[in-house]
Write a protein that holds these residues in place. Structure first.
Motif, short mmCIF file in Angstrom:
data_model
loop_
_atom_site.label_atom_id
_atom_site.label_comp_id
_atom_site.label_asym_id
_atom_site.label_seq_id
_atom_site.Cartn_x
_atom_site.Cartn_y
_atom_site.Cartn_z
N GLY A 1 0.81 -1.21 0.00
CA GLY A 1 0.00 0.00 0.00
C GLY A 1 0.84 1.25 0.00
N GLY A 2 0.18 2.40 -0.11
CA GLY A 2 0.89 3.67 -0.26
C GLY A 2 1.68 4.09 0.95
N THR A 3 1.10 4.00 2.15
CA THR A 3 1.81 4.41 3.35
C THR A 3 3.04 3.54 3.58
OG1 THR A 3 -0.18 5.28 4.41
CG2 THR A 3 1.62 4.67 5.86
N GLN A 4 2.89 2.23 3.39
CA GLN A 4 4.04 1.34 3.55
C GLN A 4 5.12 1.67 2.53
OE1 GLN A 4 0.82 0.46 3.25
NE2 GLN A 4 0.33 -1.37 4.43
N THR A 5 4.70 1.96 1.30
CA THR A 5 5.68 2.29 0.26
C THR A 5 6.43 3.56 0.62
OG1 THR A 5 4.28 1.24 -1.41
CG2 THR A 5 5.97 2.76 -2.19
N ASN A 6 5.71 4.60 1.04
CA ASN A 6 6.36 5.85 1.41
C ASN A 6 7.33 5.66 2.57
OD1 ASN A 6 5.07 7.40 -0.55
ND2 ASN A 6 3.35 7.90 0.80
N THR B 1 0.92 20.15 3.04
CA THR B 1 -0.26 19.34 2.72
C THR B 1 0.11 17.96 2.19
OG1 THR B 1 -0.30 20.35 0.51
CG2 THR B 1 -1.70 21.35 2.21
N GLY B 2 1.39 17.63 2.14
CA GLY B 2 1.83 16.34 1.63
C GLY B 2 1.25 15.18 2.42
N GLY C 1 0.56 14.71 6.65
CA GLY C 1 -0.73 14.88 7.30
C GLY C 1 -1.62 13.67 7.44
N HIS C 2 -1.42 12.65 6.59
CA HIS C 2 -2.40 11.57 6.55
C HIS C 2 -1.77 10.18 6.66
CE1 HIS C 2 -4.88 14.85 4.83
NE2 HIS C 2 -5.84 14.23 5.48
N GLU C 3 -0.61 10.08 7.28
CA GLU C 3 0.00 8.76 7.41
C GLU C 3 0.35 8.42 8.85
OE1 GLU C 3 1.55 8.06 2.88
OE2 GLU C 3 3.06 8.23 4.43
N ALA C 4 -0.38 9.03 9.79
CA ALA C 4 -0.30 8.67 11.21
C ALA C 4 1.12 8.74 11.77
CB ALA C 4 -0.88 7.27 11.43
N GLY C 5 1.94 9.63 11.21
CA GLY C 5 3.32 9.75 11.69
C GLY C 5 4.20 8.59 11.29
N ALA C 6 3.87 7.92 10.18
CA ALA C 6 4.65 6.74 9.75
C ALA C 6 6.10 7.09 9.48
CB ALA C 6 4.02 6.11 8.51
N TRP D 1 -13.01 17.85 4.27
CA TRP D 1 -11.58 18.11 4.08
C TRP D 1 -11.02 19.13 5.06
CZ3 TRP D 1 -9.57 14.32 1.70
CH2 TRP D 1 -8.24 14.36 1.25
N GLU D 2 -11.59 20.33 5.05
CA GLU D 2 -11.09 21.34 5.99
C GLU D 2 -12.15 22.42 6.23
OE1 GLU D 2 -8.34 24.53 4.17
OE2 GLU D 2 -7.91 22.75 2.96
N LYS D 3 -12.08 23.03 7.40
CA LYS D 3 -13.02 24.08 7.78
C LYS D 3 -12.43 25.43 7.39
CE LYS D 3 -17.04 24.45 10.03
NZ LYS D 3 -18.23 23.67 9.66
N LEU D 4 -13.22 26.26 6.77
CA LEU D 4 -12.78 27.60 6.38
C LEU D 4 -13.09 28.60 7.49
CD1 LEU D 4 -13.96 27.66 2.65
CD2 LEU D 4 -11.67 27.18 3.53
N PRO D 5 -12.39 29.74 7.53
CA PRO D 5 -12.62 30.74 8.58
C PRO D 5 -14.05 31.26 8.64
CG PRO D 5 -10.55 31.18 7.44
CD PRO D 5 -11.23 30.10 6.67
N ASP D 6 -14.75 31.25 7.51
CA ASP D 6 -16.12 31.77 7.51
C ASP D 6 -17.15 30.73 7.95
OD1 ASP D 6 -16.34 30.05 5.36
OD2 ASP D 6 -16.64 31.62 3.85
N GLY D 7 -16.69 29.55 8.38
CA GLY D 7 -17.60 28.53 8.89
C GLY D 7 -18.01 27.50 7.86
#
Length: 341
Positions: free
Chosen positions: A60-65, A84-85, A89-94, A311-317
């Motif tokens: 899988g991708g995380t293992q490969t990275n 944002t890589g 951000g999305h590999e649990a600190g692998a 994905w993400e919250k913007l400042p305007d809510g």
């Protein structure tokens, strides 16, 4: 429910599954020492126009990275990525779990800029106490990026130049590579990627396979005893044929391109459906991931009928949400979504 949550919600492309069933009763040696693996490797070498490429298949991708970054870095080095890589951000600190730091730089629509890397490395060696700091040892990018954006050939050439200047490898995460290659707004080919990177992987999990990634070292630069390192990291399948058969199918009769092209066509229809209804976009993505801005009310209403990613919250809510297409997305899915909108 309509499913746009990601590009790996469904199993495998029917042609991949058909090949797995067809070869199921053929006995094969383990750990990649089989004929299916040899065939898949040769097809990939031909597709990337790199006869000397060293190829292996991981789970899988995380293992490969994690495996690539850990094996290419020295113990005192870290990997440069944009903030944002995926590795940041999305590999649990692998990556950090392997003992290496992710050196996060600002992103520009999800991308790293060569000049930012140059300034960072110059600044690092300009520090009197740099021996006490984490050395920048390689550059990580993904294509497409986490926001579905793409590097141009010129941008990749600029990244190649800065990596050559500081003698560090350039590594491309290709988890969604099929969608980048088949975008109408790219000038980058698979051959360009093989020429401009030191190592990259061709994503299978998110591009029509049940699982698996094809890792490619392009400069005869595979680390010594790499198979042992993969096994140490838990990323090696005893039934290596599982990944190989799938990639053999994906690289037969242009299936990999077909998978990418279909998802791109569906994403264009999806994008038009949102645009026609007046929904704003967070970024202009030319690939299979579309990022739409919704109010809480809109989000709750659509969520009754469709699955998507927040994905993400913007400042305007308001919230940026992601709708992803894949080989399994149909025109009927898009029409149904349009009616909901």
């Amino acid at each position: 429910m309509l499913v746009f949550e990601n590009d790996y919600s469904f199993g495998a492309h029917p042609k991949v599954l058909e090949e797995l069933c067809k070869t199921n009763m053929a006995a094969a040696s383990g750990y990649g020492s089989d004929g299916f693996t040899a065939s898949a490797m040769e097809k990939i070498r031909k597709a990337i126009d790199c006869p000397d490429a060293q190829i292996c298949f991981l789970t899988g991708g995380t293992q490969t990275n994690q495996v690539v970054i850990d094996c290419l870095l020295k113990p005192y080095e870290g990997v440069i990525s944009c903030v944002t890589g995926h590795v940041n951000g999305h590999e649990a600190g692998a990556i950090e779990h392997s003992g290496h730091k992710v050196l996060a730089l600002p992103h520009h629509e999800g991308k790293l800029r060569a000049e930012d890397i140059r300034q960072y490395i110059d600044g690092f060696y300009g520090e009197e106490a740099f021996e006490h700091m984490v050395f920048p040892g390689m550059v990580y990018i993904s294509h497409p990026t986490e926001y579905g954006t793409l590097y141009s050939k010129q941008e990749l050439e600029e990244l190649r130049a800065v990596c050559d200047q500081y003698h560090i490898p350039l590594y491309m995460d290709g988890a969604r590579l099929a969608y980048g290659l088949m975008s109408e707004r790219t000038d980058v080919t698979l051959q360009d990627i093989a020429r401009l990177t030191d190592v990259f992987y061709i994503g299978g999990t998110k591009c029509g396979a049940l699982c698996g990634e094809a890792l490619v070292f392009t400069k005869r630069n595979m680390p010594d005893h790499f198979l042992a390192r993969i096994k140490q990291k838990g990323a090696l399948l005893a039934k290596g044929r599982l990944n190989a058969v799938q990639f053999d199918a994906l690289f037969t009769d242009n299936l990999y391109e077909e998978v990418g092209a279909h998802a791109i066509r569906m994403a264009a229809l999806l994008k038009k459906a949102f645009a026609d209804k007046g929904y704003p976009f967070h970024m202009d993505s030319p690939t299979n991931q579309q990022f739409v801005i919704l109010t809480d009310e809109q989000m709750q209403r659509i969520a009754h009928h469709a699955v998507f990613s927040r994905w993400e919250k913007l400042p305007d809510g308001r919230t940026v949400v992601r709708f992803a297409t894949s080989w399994a997305t149909t025109k009927e899915d898009i029409r149904a979504l349009s009616e909901i909108l």
